[in-house]
Design an enzyme around this catalytic site. Structure first.
Site: not given
Lengths: 484, 557
Positions: A158, A243, A245
């Site tokens: 990202y 992560d 999410i």
């Protein structure tokens, strides 16, 4: 009196700190350039049908109606009332305990557990609440890495990490190069190679950070890979940040496996790493509520929890929002139906994009999660290089009018890959985008560019239902900015 | 160039060195000291003797280089991390809740400074070591103690009365009433009955919004600040909204100073700054003492001295940080002092940060002047160095809503701060709710008026109560605090004596106040007492409890 001294004074810009002035926030990468271009000329089916369509924003707008229906049914939560009608505001007004509202933490722990098929139990006292996953990631970096220490991150990753993880903390990112040959999966060899490169640069490696499901790939990490990564961090004595999410967006097989599940299965063998594995979570993607700014760190490491809790005073969630979400996440029927329906809708939209691309000869990495696809457009590039990718990207943004994120901004090593988001727009807008892309692909092969320019706006205008729908989907406030 | 210069100026020293080396020759023979610098002192002149003048340069370089490589060698050999010993019973994440929290895992070497007190030594302390930095401040210790055993008139009448907080409960009922009437509608912004309009509003709540706050809230806040700061106008575009004044202060510090730089802070100052500003930014705070004989007024001379001292120590001072109305003394910074401060920061080419979170909570006779007002009066003044911190936690009793503001006259600072604000932005439903609340003109002006009256009344009552037990207070004009002089009740006129009295107040009188030492006050015996969490009926109880301590002190004499 003061003005006498002003004459021999240096410009105030020199007064900025290095951090404020420096560029490591990455705002100048092409990822952000596309954003600026989009903000200048945003697509609107009626007022600006030739504008740029935003496909660089990983935002889930597919399931708002469900959140809204819930709010309609439970007006007390927004009105800050209990079921008996008494106001809870008095308790909330002065509530600024950085441990968070217990009711909310309990509800969040249950919701996170639900997202992982109840295979992992979350202890609410190990949750640290932060203002969004951005803040959670940064706080973890502050806790785990000193200035100049490094984290290994599998590429493509990202683009915002370059800013979120490095800017204020001074930590470094060492990319773990993954290739399309094995579907961008992380391998032990790649991890070892990255570790060696970090050592060569005299960086002290503090851990590995993965996104699972991966942003930008949209794939969930296979169980075997997670086991391998856990093995790696255990062997090296470093941390693992996962992560997660996008865990609630995993719509296809094989399903999402949390690193905590892998840890649980390791049982006693995991004891040595259990306090070095940390999970980042947020409600921005899974519940489609980025505006609520709710993120969380989950860690079994008491020292990390305690330090991160103190740090969370730099980004607390408003008590009103916590109260509202405690009620929403506490409603098991709602969360169950929401998660199932949300996944169904994401899959539908994902298929629409993938099928549309396939028709015009563009292939995607096979994915089963996320709000985006990892698209291979290398055959459209004039040269197989990053210059070629940049050239193609500029064409797509300026001529085709689609803001997508080039692979180079995600530190992908192979040119020609793009991240294309599909959940932040209506199905009709996605159709328009596919139309534009189709004409573009055709024009590059048979040069019918003129035809394309005329065709696209005409189509959307002639369709009143589409307009009405798209209108409703457009954000209300004019000052609305963007994800990143 | 440099070398010849060094040689030229070194010729004198070389001669001196030769002398000193011969005189210290016997000392050298007595045995080389194991300490490196001791060795250097011996080696350098020796080389000079052997090789003449040119040798002085080379002769001093060689041992330096050797020493450097030696250090490097040690450092590199230390680099491979020893594998952390497996924690005794570290449970897998699926373990039942209790066990995970009871296991206290050791800190691994791979944890960073964030977890350790900067004062802690290198070897990793236990997990509780992370809490060390709070423990050494009585401010946090008192707060914790109070949380364990809070006073309640009915359920826990023997509990500790909390005077160490910074909350205002006096006018909470007004805000509560407004919320009861408006909250549901305001948060949703459901202006219309129309189905479509309502959906639009939910969309506006849930999706990504600008990280530095929605424009509507900035405008509402600008209006509110204008009302509070006596008609000074504020430009919404110079504003960055953060989740509370704490991150506002940290973000601003990140923008203004680099690690190792310092701010000058007139003391006594708010004890929370030590953590809020220093912890993650690596910035130093240099207290510049103000004195009671001066009415705790900021002295430019003291600032000048502190600035020069810092400069001598090689520390770059990047700004002056003040709070106005002052926390803890409750004093307004006089307009003239603000002028002088602006002159000072301009002369030194540094910043001025004014924390004005109590600007709307005034009750004194004097007139509050924001630095914004002073800046507005000045012509051709470079405003780029002036920054204001504001928040709604104090003036609207909305600490739970976490709304802070950075107001800066410097465009680049605003831009940078807006980018950093992504790490601490405010939830949109809360922002919407506040827009509605702040736009309710009648409510706001009623609130400010009534709140000010109640503050004044409570302050009067509190000061009189302390007067009954013989404690004098500094004359405050704003904020939630009484700055009380208890120096006549401390045993020894020192920080130790102050600490002893604080302990007695907490354990015997069961009252938690903030000692002046945690506010970096250099005069012992001052205490900060927050009076806005009290109710009128609590005051007699408070007097009784304080008497226990003060009377026994008199008896002991």
């Amino acid at each position: 009196m003061v003005s006498q001294v002003v004459a021999d004074e240096k410009p105030p810009q020199q007064l900025l700190s290095k951090k404020a002035g420096c560029n490591s926030h990455g705002q100048d990468s092409s990822y952000f350039m596309g954003w600026q271009e989009y903000e200048k000329n945003p697509f609107d089916p009626v007022s600006n049908p030739s504008g740029i369509i935003q496909m660089g924003l990983a935002e889930n707008q597919l399931s708002f109606d469900m959140v809204e229906a819930w709010l309609e049914k439970n007006p007390d939560a927004l009105g800050l009332r209990r079921e008996d009608g008494a106001s809870v505001f008095r308790e909330l007004a002065l509530f600024q305990d950085y441990h968070g509202l217990p009711a909310f933490k309990n509800a969040l722990a249950r919701f996170m557990s639900e997202q992982r098929g109840y295979k992992v139990a979350f202890d609410p006292s190990n949750i640290v609440l932060t203002a969004g996953a951005t803040s959670a990631n940064e706080a973890l970096m502050f806790c785990l890495a000193d200035h100049g220490d490094a984290f290994l991150i599998p590429t493509p990753y990202y683009p915002g990490f370059d800013r979120d993880l490095k800017w204020r903390t001074g930590a470094e990112i060492v990319p773990v190069h993954c290739t399309s040959a094995n579907g961008f999966r992380v391998t032990r060899a790649a991890l070892d190679d990255a570790y060696r490169r970090a050592q060569k640069r005299r960086l002290r490696v503090k851990g590995v950070l993965i996104t699972n499901p991966s942003n930008p790939l949209g794939t969930t990490a296979p169980r075997a890979d997670l086991e391998m990564i856990v093995e790696f961090v255990a062997a090296r004595g470093i941390h693992l940040v996962s992560d997660e999410i996008y865990s609630g967006t995993a719509f296809g097989e094989p399903g999402f496996v949390s690193v905590l599940e892998v840890m649980a299965e390791r049982g006693a063998a995991a004891a040595d790493v259990s306090d070095r594995v940390h999970v980042v979570y947020s409600l921005s993607k899974d519940l489609g509520l980025p505006g609520f700014r709710v993120g969380a760190i989950y860690s079994s490491n008491a020292a990390v929890v305690s330090a991160a809790t103190k740090m969370s005073s730099f980004g607390l969630i408003s008590s009103q929002t916590q109260y509202l979400l405690a009620a929403m996440l506490g409603d098991k029927d709602f969360t169950r139906s929401y998660v199932a329906e949300n996944k169904r809708r994401i899959k539908e939209r994902h298929d629409q994009l993938v099928d549309g691309l396939r028709e015009i000869g563009i292939s995607c990495l096979e994915s089963n999660a996320g709000l985006f696809c990892w698209v291979d457009m290398s055959h459209l590039m004039r040269s197989r290089s990053f210059a070629g990718e940049m050239e193609l990207w500029k064409k797509v943004v300026f001529e085709v009018g689609l803001n997508i994120s080039p692979g180079s901004s995600c530190h992908c090593r192979e040119p020609g890959w793009f991240r294309v988001c599909f959940a932040n727009m209506s199905a009709k807008t996605l159709d328009v985008a596919m139309q534009r892309l189709r004409s573009f692909v055709e024009s590059t092969t048979n040069g019918a560019a003129a035809l394309r320019r005329a065709a696209v706006p005409a189509r959307s205008i002639s369709c009143p239902i589409a307009i009405k729908w798209a209108l409703r989907l457009t954000p209300s406030s004019g000052d609305r900015k963007a994800e990143r | 160039m440099r070398r010849s210069g060094a040689g030229g100026s070194g010729s004198g020293t070389a001669r001196r060195n030769r002398k000193s080396s011969s005189s210290s020759g016997s000392a050298r023979d007595r045995g080389a000291r194991p300490r490196a610098d001791g060795g250097m002192r011996v080696v350098v002149p020796l080389q000079g003797v052997v090789q003449g003048r040119g040798g002085l340069v080379i002769g001093s370089l060689i041992p330096c280089a050797l020493f450097y490589f030696f250090q490097l060698y040690i450092k590199r050999n230390r680099a491979p991390r020893p594998l952390p010993p497996p924690p005794p019973a570290a449970a897998a994440s699926e373990s039942p809740p209790g066990s995970a929290s009871t296991v206290v895992s050791p800190i691994h070497r791979s944890l960073s400074r964030g977890l350790l007190s900067p004062r802690a030594a290198l070897p990793a302390p236990s997990a509780r070591g992370a809490a060390v930095r709070d423990d050494d401040s009585l401010y946090y210790a008192g707060l914790r103690r109070c949380a364990e055993d809070p006073y309640h008139p009915a359920s826990n009448p023997a509990g500790i009365i909390q005077l160490g907080l910074a909350e205002n409960c006096l006018s909470l009922d007004l805000v509560v009433r407004w919320m009861e009437e408006h909250a549901a509608g305001a948060a949703l912004m459901a202006g219309g009955e129309d189905e479509e309009e309502r959906e639009l509003s939910v969309r506006g709540l849930a999706t990504y919004q600008p990280y530095d706050g929605i424009l509507a809230l900035k405008m509402a806040l600008a209006g509110f600040m204008r009302q509070i700061m006596k008609e000074v106008s504020f430009d919404p575009s110079q504003m960055v909204i953060t989740s509370g004044a704490t991150p506002a202060m940290e973000i601003l510090s990140f923008c203004l100073a680099d690690p190792g730089n310092a701010f000058l802070v007139p003391s006594p100052y708010y004890p929370g700054w030590d953590r809020d500003i220093k912890w993650r930014t690596g910035i130093e705070l240099i207290p510049v003492p103000c004195r009671s004989t001066d009415n705790f007024n900021i002295s430019i001379t003291a600032l000048e001295i502190a600035y020069n001292q810092a400069k001598k120590r090689g520390i770059r001072v990047r700004g002056v940080l003040i709070s106005n109305p002052n926390n803890p003394t409750g004093r307004f910074v006089p307009k003239q002092t603000l002028h002088d401060l602006l002159e000072f920061v301009t002369e030194k080419n540094i910043h001025l940060i004014s924390d004005e979170v109590f600007a709307g909570s005034t009750y004194g006779s004097g007139k509050f002047a924001s630095v914004a007002e002073v800046v507005d009066d000045l012509e051709d003044f470079d405003r780029g160095r002036v920054h204001i911190i504001y928040g709604l936690s104090k003036d609207l009793s909305l600490a739970g809503f976490r709304v802070g503001v950075i107001y800066s006259y410097n465009e680049s600072i605003v831009t940078a701060a807006a980018k950093i604000a992504r790490f601490s932005s405010v939830s949109t439903p809360t922002q919407r709710l506040l827009v509605a609340m702040l736009s309710d003109q009648k409510f706001i002006s009623d609130y400010l008026k009534i709140n000010s009256e109640r503050l004044r009344k409570m302050y009067r009552l509190f000061v009189d109560a302390l007067d009954q037990v013989g404690i004098e207070c500094f004359k405050s004009s704003g904020g939630f605090y009484c700055w009380a002089d208890m120096s006549k009740f401390i045993g020894s006129y020192s920080e130790k004596g102050e600490r002893k009295l604080w302990d007695r107040l907490l354990e015997e009188a069961k009252v938690n106040v903030t000692p002046g030492s945690s506010c970096h006050c250099i005069e012992p015996g001052w205490f900060r007492c927050c009076f806005t969490t009290l109710r009128e009926q609590d005051i007699p109880i408070l007097v009784e409890r304080l008497k226990k301590v003060t009377d026994s002190h008199k008896l002991n004499r």
